[in-house]
Design an enzyme around this catalytic site. Structure first.
Site, PDB file in Angstrom:
ATOM      1  N   GLN B 320      47.309  46.473  32.558  1.00 16.01           N
ATOM      2  CA  GLN B 320      47.540  46.645  33.983  1.00 16.01           C
ATOM      3  C   GLN B 320      48.781  45.841  34.321  1.00 16.01           C
ATOM      4  OE1 GLN B 320      43.853  45.069  35.435  1.00 16.01           O
ATOM      5  NE2 GLN B 320      44.536  42.953  35.277  1.00 16.01           N
ATOM      6  N   ASP B 391      40.524  43.518  27.935  1.00 17.87           N
ATOM      7  CA  ASP B 391      40.079  43.350  29.314  1.00 17.87           C
ATOM      8  C   ASP B 391      39.735  44.702  29.930  1.00 17.87           C
ATOM      9  OD1 ASP B 391      40.083  41.268  31.575  1.00 17.87           O
ATOM     10  OD2 ASP B 391      41.287  42.892  32.451  1.00 17.87           O
ATOM     11  N   ASN B 392      38.560  44.802  30.519  1.00 19.60           N
ATOM     12  CA  ASN B 392      38.165  46.018  31.252  1.00 19.60           C
ATOM     13  C   ASN B 392      38.492  47.328  30.537  1.00 19.60           C
ATOM     14  OD1 ASN B 392      36.962  44.880  33.489  1.00 19.60           O
ATOM     15  ND2 ASN B 392      38.868  44.751  34.665  1.00 19.60           N
ATOM     16  N   GLU B 420      35.575  43.857  26.533  1.00 23.82           N
ATOM     17  CA  GLU B 420      35.061  43.130  27.694  1.00 23.82           C
ATOM     18  C   GLU B 420      34.671  44.135  28.766  1.00 23.82           C
ATOM     19  OE1 GLU B 420      35.646  40.885  31.664  1.00 23.82           O
ATOM     20  OE2 GLU B 420      36.855  42.534  30.903  1.00 23.82           O
ATOM     21  N   TYR B 534      43.399  30.746  38.824  1.00 20.09           N
ATOM     22  CA  TYR B 534      44.434  30.677  39.841  1.00 20.09           C
ATOM     23  C   TYR B 534      45.151  29.342  39.879  1.00 20.09           C
ATOM     24  CZ  TYR B 534      41.567  34.633  41.161  1.00 20.09           C
ATOM     25  OH  TYR B 534      40.857  35.801  41.123  1.00 20.09           O
TER      26      TYR B 534
END
Lengths: 673, 673
Positions: B320, B391-392, B420, B534
């Site tokens: 992404q 990821d995803n 995942e 973050y």
């Protein structure tokens, strides 16, 4: 598939369709249904991400040109479902199609954004694009100009400068969803890779009551050899008991060579009639009728007469030969020859069965043999027989049966084949998969509650139920089970009620059964003493102890209550006494519910608390309901899930209750209203 | 197949091979194994009649020319079994062949007849024919003249006028059976219609211990941005805990546009580092390294350094893009465009994730996109990375992953992909089927004994175990489960022991885990307060309450006991207190048996009687055996099936027992002997 450039043409994002049910061995074998039944198809259908999906179940008669489509509905956990009805005999096929539904996704997201009071100006433009694309698809299909015009107009309105509220209302209107569903975007649709087959039989394939009778024991006189004419005189007796299939052991000439005598003795006396399963003599083979039973015309007359009583005649297909069968002379190549020139008789070493020659399916002539046997079946179909009980199918090749049954049923879908394979489970199930309509079962030896529950759960609650239709026999000419030998008349009643209610199809070998014949040839054996297989028997059909009136009642109950016309609804219920077995069945819409309670101990009275889960049967636990015992005609008021039952086997070891959900109260009186 | 004359060439009598296990979705997907594991293949194999059957399991490396054959042995009820060992990485294929074995049938029947003292003169001639036919097959194969001669001679002898006893002895001799097995008659043999595939991975695919760590939080200084150099200094710490895979969240440049601030606030302060999963900026995309972590060379140096500690570095594959990712400029066609010209950001309406642009796999350019992503994986493999946490994966097409993983593993069979996907079960299993080496699981939310037993029975006792390798995580940067929020330090120990012993592979996100970090951002949330996603965090790795010494011990126990190197032996045992969970595992030859007992209640002491079925584990119930708690080093003498355990979570909520079957008694003393 390393970097195959051809991949670049396939859409990457597609819907997955897997774990389809019913599906037998990855579609290798058909599923079975009868006319009037439903087919409920389930599948796991899902895709990556969060997109909405649409899916349809497609089905058609095999010969039809067009699919009928039924939308699938999501049940839970990516499992989808739809159903269709079987309305004709023959073969159906079904498959599935599913696709990512961009409009559905857009619609769902639009609603969520509108609810959160977000601006959806851009979203309405996206919707307009989707609707306009559907308009183009409508136009491309030809003749859908009106729909296309309507959709185009709607797309234009969503792009117009009308207020956002009005445009939202126009976007979510039901008619839009209807037309978007009518012209879906299928460019990346997934078509399930298989077309699955259903063999649709007539209702009798599922629900039938069989009576087995030796025609040669049907004469009025003492030990005269009965004829088909005599059999006609027995029809009222069989019809009065409510059977709809009358099955005759082989009606062909019986071999003279090595004929067995009474009680299976190695040599026959001159007057001994021999076993009907030792087929063939100078008088003919598998296409001939035993001369002492009458002529072929007599047989056909008997079939027609039986029809008048609502009875179909089933015959026995036993593909084996007596040594004097015409085939042995005419087609020695259909038998195995030993190095000394003799023909191989049947054996189970060290036991020898010299009166039987098995057919040899391993020779180079096996397909010619198969063709002749196929002709035998066609011959009897042409005489009017549509039901065949097949003797020992597990000793002939699987591929032979699959070919034969498929061939026959293509032209005669109404034909029923009952597999008499008391073999190991895998073999029995294979025969059912490859085409046998009904199958004998281990019911004959399942006596305790634990055994019955375990076995019938396997038959009715697993995938086996999609291809294996049980036919339950408490006895056969070969099998007098120990339970019947030791339990007296109550044990016959118990086994009758179990067979007739656990199974949608069942059968008895009579009159041995209704007259409670229970003497084995020697203790510990399951062979009948003075077995009808080897001699003509006379039966006192009007004996006082005969179960025929009870059988008549049980068969009437079966006819009247559609709950008993299936096996797949069978559900066992807990009882706190393991000698009492309790189960229920219901029809599709629950308008007929039957609860059966059986005391499995033929010697002692037993009582117990039954746990009958009312909620599963749509019965209101707050109100009493009526249990109508269809055997005794007694009526009981029950209440709640737990109720007490007591059964004295000396009186009647079973209840067959019709469950009446609604009973009258004061509210039904005029005064009260 | 109506009367197809071509049928006439097929042998009618054949053996059936069905219900093969393992086999995933009718062979659509491969089975998974690692080097050193066994493949045990089971199948239903049977034929009509009473003939004997022979059957072989065939297997080979996919690229090998020849099959290796292993005879299948009948277990029970027509179920046959054979095994072979996986010795190399790559793909294996296996299939089966079975045939009616006329010689075996003949041999069995001869013995029965001889035992019954029947004359077997003709039978010996039949045997001679069978043996002579084998001699001809030996001759036809070429170069087997010696065997052919031996067989011919034996056939001649059986036909000779030697005494019947001598000829019988010559017929049943072992050598005859050996040669008859060497030259079987396969003219009607059944070859299973499918060649089933096994993907053979290295051992780490099954047995691995993962540690997840944010490299930017690895600096010594307060909130400095850590570098790969700093990470090198952390290696001794990770190695001391015994982990063999060190997994880093994305190491790429982080987007500036719509960057999230601390605690996922919508706007970032200038010094906020952003989420590593918002990949790409002017500094580069998926093939670049975040400049503040160092250079690509620094990363490669770090990988090499880790190797010295026995640690492999795994990186994150998150397909992404941040809005400022170079792809957005260079390949706008890889993203979905909205009617207003903007690019579609990620959303879960009404929620918007404007810092993330998903890649569009539905455009006409999807295969070009796929090729680029494949290149991304190859790029990192070329830098030395062999393990990827993806990821995803459930938000990208299934066909994309199947293509990518298959391509990569054809050249690099050692590569491991961890899925995942915290998605619905069907999606998670599909991803595993299509190639993911390991998978995240619902372990993270399975807390009670009932939940754990149910879920792990599904994972380890059903067909799912053939393709889905669970990797158990008690926490991740995204998930601080409520159980850990409320149970204090004991709850971390409980979840550690469960993850490390229920799973052959497990992982923790540290140092949050070992430091028992348990503050959510808001009550009821599973997000960490001050999440490392973050911001840069500093951790007091030497804190007294750290679990790192316990983790080191648990990982040492895992390494030392091969019982813990699999999941398929997992067996739960009854305990009369539902707060206590008890299970065992063992290795293939039972030389290593581990029994784990965990008090699932982090607040109270619980005791209970464990029912440990000794017979299944080859433990003599008549003698005491020793339970060695590998956590506390305490040793207990147990006896019989029922033994008592009590666990105080304040001291240690779990035992990991090594079961020592043999304990010393007086019989081991010299004096006694």
């Amino acid at each position: 598939m390393k970097r195959d450039p051809s991949n670049e043409k396939k859409p990457l994002k597609q819907v997955i369709i897997e774990n389809v049910s019913p599906e037998i061995d990855a579609g290798r074998f058909p599923v079975k249904r009868v006319v009037g039944e439903k087919v409920t198809v389930l599948a796991d259908i899902f895709t990556d991400g969060h997109d909405s999906i649409s899916a349809v179940l497609m089905h058609r008669k095999k010969e039809a040109a067009e699919w009928e489509e039924t939308p699938l509905a999501l049940i839970v956990n990516d499992r989808w479902q739809a159903s269709f009805d079987i309305t004709e005999m023959g073969e159906y096929v079904y498959s599935l199609c599913a696709w990512v539904d961009a409009f559905k996704t857009w619609h769902k997201e639009l609603i969520a954004k509108v609810s959160a009071e977000q601006d959806v100006g851009v979203e309405l433009l996206m919707g307009a694009d989707l609707i306009e694309a559907a308009a183009e698809r409508a136009r491309d299909q030809g003749g859908q100009e009106a729909d296309a015009g309507w959709l185009k107009e709607r797309a234009d309105f969503l792009r117009s400068d009308a207020g956002q509220k009005q445009r939202i209302a126009a976007a979510v209107e039901k008619t839009v969803r209807f037309f978007m569903g009518k012209y879906p975007d299928l460019h990346a649709a997934t078509y399930y890779e298989k077309e699955l087959v259903i063999v649709a039989d007539r209702k009798k394939a599922l629900f039938s009551s069989w009576y087995e009778m030796f025609p040669r024991s049907c004469a009025e006189g003492d030990t005269d050899h009965g004829t088909f004419k005599d059999c006609e005189k027995r029809l009222p007796y069989v019809a009065a008991m409510g059977f709809d299939i009358l099955y005759l052991p082989p009606i062909h000439p019986i071999g003279q060579v090595h004929r067995k005598g009474k009680n299976n003795t190695p040599t026959a006396a001159p007057e001994d009639p021999g076993s009907p399963w030792a087929i063939g003599s100078v008088e003919g083979g598998h296409k001939a009728v035993h001369p002492r039973l009458g002529s072929l015309d007599d047989f056909k007359h008997f079939i027609a007469k039986a029809e008048e009583y609502g009875i179909e005649v089933a015959i026995d297909i036993a593909f084996q030969c007596a040594p004097d069968h015409p085939y042995v002379r005419e087609h020695p190549e259909w038998f195995r020859h030993r190095p000394d020139g003799s023909i191989q008789y049947a054996e189970n070493p060290p036991k020898k069965y010299e009166d039987i020659y098995p057919l040899d399916f391993e020779s180079g002539q096996a397909w010619h043999l198969a063709t002749e046997l196929h002709d035998v079946v066609l011959f009897w179909i042409q005489q009017g027989v549509k039901i065949f009980r097949v003797d020992n199918p597990h000793t002939k090749p699987f591929a032979f049966w699959e070919w034969l049954i498929h061939n026959v049923k293509t032209d005669y879908p109404e034909v029923i084949f009952l597999s008499e394979a008391f073999a190991r489970p895998k073999t029995m199930y294979r025969l059912a998969k490859l085409g046998f309509t009904q199958s004998y079962t281990y019911f004959t030896w399942r006596n305790t509650g634990y055994e019955i529950k375990k076995y019938f759960t396997e038959l009715t609650r697993t995938r086996i139920r999609e291809f294996f239709r049980p036919n339950l026999w408490p006895n056969t000419p070969d099998i007098l089970p120990e339970y019947l030998q030791m339990g007296g008349r109550p044990s016959f009643i118990i086994r009758l009620v179990l067979a007739a209610t656990l199974g949608a199809s069942y059968g008895i070998y009579g009159p041995a059964f209704e007259l409670c014949e229970n003497q084995p040839i020697v203790p510990g054996s399951e062979e009948y003493l003075d077995s009808e297989k080897y001699e003509i028997r006379t039966w006192d059909r009007s004996a006082k102890h005969s179960l025929s009136p009870l059988i008549a009642r049980v068969n009437q109950v079966r006819k009247d209550n559609s709950a008993l016309h299936n096996t797949r609804s069978l559900t066992f219920h807990d009882v706190d006494n393991e000698q009492i077995l309790c189960y229920s069945k219901h029809n599709e819409d629950m308008s007929s519910i039957i609860l059966v309670v059986v005391n499995l101990d033929p010697h002692h009275t037993h009582g117990g608390w039954i746990n009958f889960p009312l909620s599963e049967l749509n019965i209101d636990a707050q109100h009493p309901f009526q249990m109508h015992d269809l055997l005794s005609d007694a009526r009981f008021l029950w209440h709640g899930n737990r109720n007490f039952v007591e059964l004295d086997p000396g009186i009647m070891p079973a209840h067959i209750f019709a469950v009446r959900k609604k009973i009258k109260t004061e509210e039904n009186f005029d005064y009260y209203l």
